[in-house]
Design a protein around this motif. Structure first.
Motif, PDB file in Angstrom:
ATOM      1  N   THR A 105       0.833  -1.199   0.000  1.00  0.00           N
ATOM      2  CA  THR A 105       0.000   0.000   0.000  1.00  0.00           C
ATOM      3  C   THR A 105       0.871   1.253   0.000  1.00  0.00           C
ATOM      4  O   THR A 105       0.602   2.208  -0.732  1.00  0.00           O
ATOM      5  CB  THR A 105      -0.944   0.009   1.213  1.00  0.00           C
ATOM      6  N   GLY A 106       1.925   1.235   0.809  1.00  0.00           N
ATOM      7  CA  GLY A 106       2.842   2.372   0.831  1.00  0.00           C
ATOM      8  C   GLY A 106       3.540   2.578  -0.497  1.00  0.00           C
ATOM      9  O   GLY A 106       3.645   3.706  -0.991  1.00  0.00           O
ATOM     10  N   LEU A 107       4.018   1.495  -1.093  1.00  0.00           N
ATOM     11  CA  LEU A 107       4.675   1.616  -2.399  1.00  0.00           C
ATOM     12  C   LEU A 107       3.706   2.093  -3.471  1.00  0.00           C
ATOM     13  O   LEU A 107       4.060   2.923  -4.320  1.00  0.00           O
ATOM     14  CB  LEU A 107       5.294   0.269  -2.803  1.00  0.00           C
ATOM     15  N   ASP A 108       2.484   1.601  -3.447  1.00  0.00           N
ATOM     16  CA  ASP A 108       1.491   2.031  -4.427  1.00  0.00           C
ATOM     17  C   ASP A 108       1.159   3.509  -4.266  1.00  0.00           C
ATOM     18  O   ASP A 108       1.042   4.235  -5.255  1.00  0.00           O
ATOM     19  CB  ASP A 108       0.227   1.182  -4.286  1.00  0.00           C
ATOM     20  N   THR A 109       1.028   3.949  -3.031  1.00  0.00           N
ATOM     21  CA  THR A 109       0.748   5.356  -2.779  1.00  0.00           C
ATOM     22  C   THR A 109       1.905   6.243  -3.250  1.00  0.00           C
ATOM     23  O   THR A 109       1.680   7.289  -3.865  1.00  0.00           O
ATOM     24  CB  THR A 109       0.477   5.599  -1.274  1.00  0.00           C
ATOM     25  N   LEU A 110       3.130   5.823  -2.971  1.00  0.00           N
ATOM     26  CA  LEU A 110       4.287   6.591  -3.425  1.00  0.00           C
ATOM     27  C   LEU A 110       4.351   6.654  -4.947  1.00  0.00           C
ATOM     28  O   LEU A 110       4.685   7.701  -5.521  1.00  0.00           O
ATOM     29  CB  LEU A 110       5.576   5.994  -2.860  1.00  0.00           C
ATOM     30  N   MET A 111       4.035   5.563  -5.608  1.00  0.00           N
ATOM     31  CA  MET A 111       4.060   5.550  -7.067  1.00  0.00           C
ATOM     32  C   MET A 111       2.944   6.397  -7.651  1.00  0.00           C
ATOM     33  O   MET A 111       3.147   7.110  -8.648  1.00  0.00           O
ATOM     34  CB  MET A 111       3.969   4.119  -7.595  1.00  0.00           C
ATOM     35  N   ARG A 112       1.756   6.358  -7.050  1.00  0.00           N
ATOM     36  CA  ARG A 112       0.634   7.165  -7.563  1.00  0.00           C
ATOM     37  C   ARG A 112       0.885   8.652  -7.405  1.00  0.00           C
ATOM     38  O   ARG A 112       0.427   9.451  -8.202  1.00  0.00           O
ATOM     39  CB  ARG A 112      -0.652   6.797  -6.854  1.00  0.00           C
ATOM     40  N   ASN A 113       1.597   9.053  -6.354  1.00  0.00           N
ATOM     41  CA  ASN A 113       1.881  10.464  -6.113  1.00  0.00           C
ATOM     42  C   ASN A 113       3.157  10.938  -6.800  1.00  0.00           C
ATOM     43  O   ASN A 113       3.540  12.094  -6.634  1.00  0.00           O
ATOM     44  CB  ASN A 113       1.949  10.746  -4.617  1.00  0.00           C
ATOM     45  N   GLY A 114       3.842  10.060  -7.506  1.00  0.00           N
ATOM     46  CA  GLY A 114       5.000  10.468  -8.295  1.00  0.00           C
ATOM     47  C   GLY A 114       6.312  10.549  -7.524  1.00  0.00           C
ATOM     48  O   GLY A 114       7.266  11.154  -8.004  1.00  0.00           O
ATOM     49  N   TYR A 115       6.384   9.960  -6.348  1.00  0.00           N
ATOM     50  CA  TYR A 115       7.623   9.987  -5.587  1.00  0.00           C
ATOM     51  C   TYR A 115       8.607   8.904  -6.023  1.00  0.00           C
ATOM     52  O   TYR A 115       9.786   8.994  -5.775  1.00  0.00           O
ATOM     53  CB  TYR A 115       7.350   9.850  -4.083  1.00  0.00           C
ATOM     54  N   ILE A 116       8.092   7.866  -6.647  1.00  0.00           N
ATOM     55  CA  ILE A 116       8.962   6.773  -7.126  1.00  0.00           C
ATOM     56  C   ILE A 116       8.812   6.690  -8.626  1.00  0.00           C
ATOM     57  O   ILE A 116       7.778   6.702  -9.188  1.00  0.00           O
ATOM     58  CB  ILE A 116       8.588   5.417  -6.497  1.00  0.00           C
TER      59      ILE A 116
END
Length: 116
Positions: A105-116
């Motif tokens: 969930t954390g990785l998905d959120t980071l990817m959706r917000n453009g941090y990764i």
């Protein structure tokens, strides 16, 4: 797989440094042995859980018709639980489910917000 290999190798290196050796050759041997013991094991575990996550995420998004963070949370939780389901005990299964659910969930959120 690569992240798991590096994390397991780093953990093994720390254990090898802590264990030490009488001479410099034994010290290096201890570090290398620990790296090769823990690196591939963690890499294989993380690769299997990631395969389960990708499969469950695709199935859940196809069933729901949406792609959002709830899919990542559900797929991560199912992936961790499915990885440990053969143990027939609920405590390790619950731990793996909780950790993988939070991680994905954390990785998905980071990817959706453009941090990764």
């Amino acid at each position: 797989y690569g992240v798991g290999l590096m994390a397991g190798g780093f953990y093994g290196a720390l254990l090898g440094v802590r264990q030490g050796g009488a001479t410099s050759k034994l010290f290096v041997n201890s570090v290398l042995n620990s790296c090769t013991r823990y690196g591939p094991a963690l890499a294989n575990r993380s690769a299997i859980i990631t395969m389960f996550y990708v499969s469950f995420s695709g199935l859940i998004s196809m069933a729901r018709g949406e792609e959002d963070v709830a899919n990542a949370a559900a797929a991560g939780t199912l992936a961790g639980a499915f990885y440990k389901i053969a143990g027939r005990k609920w405590q390790p299964m619950a731990k793996y489910a909780a950790v993988s659910g939070c991680a994905f969930t954390g990785l998905d959120t980071l990817m959706r917000n453009g941090y990764i």
